[in-house]
Design an enzyme around this catalytic site. Structure first.
Site, PDB file in Angstrom:
ATOM      1  N   HIS A 192      -2.353 -14.074   4.210  1.00  0.00           N
ATOM      2  CA  HIS A 192      -2.245 -12.888   3.356  1.00  0.00           C
ATOM      3  C   HIS A 192      -2.211 -11.652   4.269  1.00  0.00           C
ATOM      4  O   HIS A 192      -2.881 -11.621   5.300  1.00  0.00           O
ATOM      5  CB  HIS A 192      -3.436 -12.825   2.398  1.00  0.00           C
ATOM      6  CG  HIS A 192      -3.261 -11.771   1.346  1.00  0.00           C
ATOM      7  ND1 HIS A 192      -3.471 -10.442   1.612  1.00  0.00           N
ATOM      8  CD2 HIS A 192      -2.855 -11.848   0.058  1.00  0.00           C
ATOM      9  CE1 HIS A 192      -3.206  -9.746   0.511  1.00  0.00           C
ATOM     10  NE2 HIS A 192      -2.824 -10.576  -0.445  1.00  0.00           N
ATOM     11  N   GLU A 236      -3.642  -8.923   4.110  1.00  0.00           N
ATOM     12  CA  GLU A 236      -4.951  -8.321   4.388  1.00  0.00           C
ATOM     13  C   GLU A 236      -5.670  -9.066   5.511  1.00  0.00           C
ATOM     14  O   GLU A 236      -6.395  -8.472   6.302  1.00  0.00           O
ATOM     15  CB  GLU A 236      -5.787  -8.280   3.094  1.00  0.00           C
ATOM     16  CG  GLU A 236      -5.250  -7.218   2.145  1.00  0.00           C
ATOM     17  CD  GLU A 236      -5.438  -7.497   0.672  1.00  0.00           C
ATOM     18  OE1 GLU A 236      -6.272  -8.356   0.302  1.00  0.00           O
ATOM     19  OE2 GLU A 236      -4.740  -6.856  -0.143  1.00  0.00           O
ATOM     20  N   LYS A 279      -9.518 -11.837  -4.258  1.00  0.00           N
ATOM     21  CA  LYS A 279      -9.930 -11.081  -3.067  1.00  0.00           C
ATOM     22  C   LYS A 279     -11.467 -10.983  -3.058  1.00  0.00           C
ATOM     23  O   LYS A 279     -12.128 -11.904  -3.548  1.00  0.00           O
ATOM     24  CB  LYS A 279      -9.243  -9.716  -3.024  1.00  0.00           C
ATOM     25  CG  LYS A 279      -7.727  -9.848  -3.211  1.00  0.00           C
ATOM     26  CD  LYS A 279      -6.961  -8.589  -2.971  1.00  0.00           C
ATOM     27  CE  LYS A 279      -5.486  -8.864  -3.190  1.00  0.00           C
ATOM     28  NZ  LYS A 279      -4.646  -7.712  -2.864  1.00  0.00           N
ATOM     29  N   GLY A 329      -1.400  -3.885  -4.371  1.00  0.00           N
ATOM     30  CA  GLY A 329      -2.492  -3.022  -4.825  1.00  0.00           C
ATOM     31  C   GLY A 329      -2.098  -1.560  -4.934  1.00  0.00           C
ATOM     32  O   GLY A 329      -2.955  -0.691  -5.060  1.00  0.00           O
TER      33      GLY A 329
HETATM   34  P1  PGA Z   1      -1.944  -7.015  -6.368  1.00  0.00           P
HETATM   35  O1  PGA Z   1      -2.234  -7.995  -5.133  1.00  0.00           O
HETATM   36  O2  PGA Z   1      -1.401  -7.859  -7.490  1.00  0.00           O
HETATM   37  O3  PGA Z   1      -3.269  -6.384  -6.696  1.00  0.00           O
HETATM   38  O4  PGA Z   1      -0.925  -6.015  -5.882  1.00  0.00           O
HETATM   39  C1  PGA Z   1      -1.381  -9.046  -4.830  1.00  0.00           C
HETATM   40  C2  PGA Z   1      -1.923  -9.845  -3.658  1.00  0.00           C
HETATM   41  O5  PGA Z   1      -2.374  -9.249  -2.681  1.00  0.00           O
HETATM   42  O6  PGA Z   1      -1.950 -11.095  -3.694  1.00  0.00           O
END
Ligand code: PGA
Length: 250
Positions: free
Chosen positions: A96, A98, A18, A174
């Site tokens: 993704h 996000e 990220k 997350g």
């Molecule tokens: P995370 O993120 O392992 O921090 O939960 C996974 C992702 O968004 O690919």
């Protein structure tokens, strides 16, 4: 419906940094991962664009976290799939959650990005997954199937010969709230069955990763599920020891 369960799917673990990391961490991780033996597991690290060139490896590959839907032109700030390939990327994450939520990426845009990746010889990791409210409403399987179907509509079923899917329940990203192995398996199996309605062969071969708070201590039980072929790892991919342990449990 018959899905050829005997199909050997090589396990895959992909890290997703990220908007994190630094050049120093990239160098450290390059050294740490190069010193590892991952046996038959394929390992990928998706890092911010400027760090792609720092990695050089024979036992893992690097990828990006986004790609432009365009080849070239007046699209300030965008990076094309061929530029990524030129910088050593072999993979790219598309869709993704996000990107879908903070950048309003639609299913159609995600499909176009996957198409650009394929054209440049990159393997797209196509993400799908439901928000918590959809999970609570009980319609999460349909929601995930619709996201996958939207990509098939643009790219056709043959896409699954050259892409990887990643189930990422938004409520588990997350948050430290991991899907249980059974919850992950249920969605992975339903997606594979959905693809098998169009091609049993492609359904048997396509790898479906699980992503959402995978850590060194929960990776093995998730990866042990029959339709979970590895993981997409966010936070834990920023620590060499944790990421190595996850890769080694796949
Ligand atoms: P995370 O993120 O392992 O921090 O939960 C996974 C992702 O968004 O690919």
């Amino acid at each position: 419906m018959t899905i050829d369960m005997a199909t050997e799917r090589k396990s895959l673990v992909a890290g997703n940094w990220k908007l994190n990391g630094s050049g120093a961490l990239a160098k450290e991780m390059n050294q740490a991962l190069n010193a590892c033996d991952f046996n038959s597991t394929e390992v990928v690290l998706c890092v911010p664009f400027p760090y792609l060139g720092i990695f050089s490896s024979s036992n893992f590959e690097v990828g990006a976290q986004d790609v432009s839907a365009h080849d070239s032109g007046a699209f300030t700030g965008e990076v094309s799939a061929s530029m990524l390939a030129e910088c050593g990327a072999k993979w790219v994450i598309v869709g993704h959650s996000e990107r879908r939520s903070y950048h309003a990426e639609s299913d159609e845009l995600v499909a176009k990005k996957a198409q650009q990746a394929l054209k440049a010889g990159l393997t797209p990791i196509v993400c799908f997954g439901e928000e918590e409210s959809i999970r609570d409403s009980g319609t999460y399987v349909e929601h995930c199937i619709n996201q996958v179907a939207a990509v098939i509509e643009v790219l056709g079923i043959e896409l699954f010969a050259s892409c990887v899917l990643a189930y990422e329940p938004v409520w588990a990203i997350g948050t430290g709230k991991t899907a249980s192995p059974e919850q992950a398996q249920e969605v992975h199996q339903k997606i594979r069955e959905f693809i098998a309605q169009k091609s049993a062969d492609l359904a048997g071969g396509v790898r479906i990763l699980y992503g959402g708070s995978v850590k060194a201590d929960n990776a093995s039980e998730l990866f042990a599920q029959p339709d979970v072929d590895g993981g997409l790892i966010g936070g834990a991919s920023l620590k060499a020891d944790d990421f190595k342990a996850i890769c080694q449990s796949a």
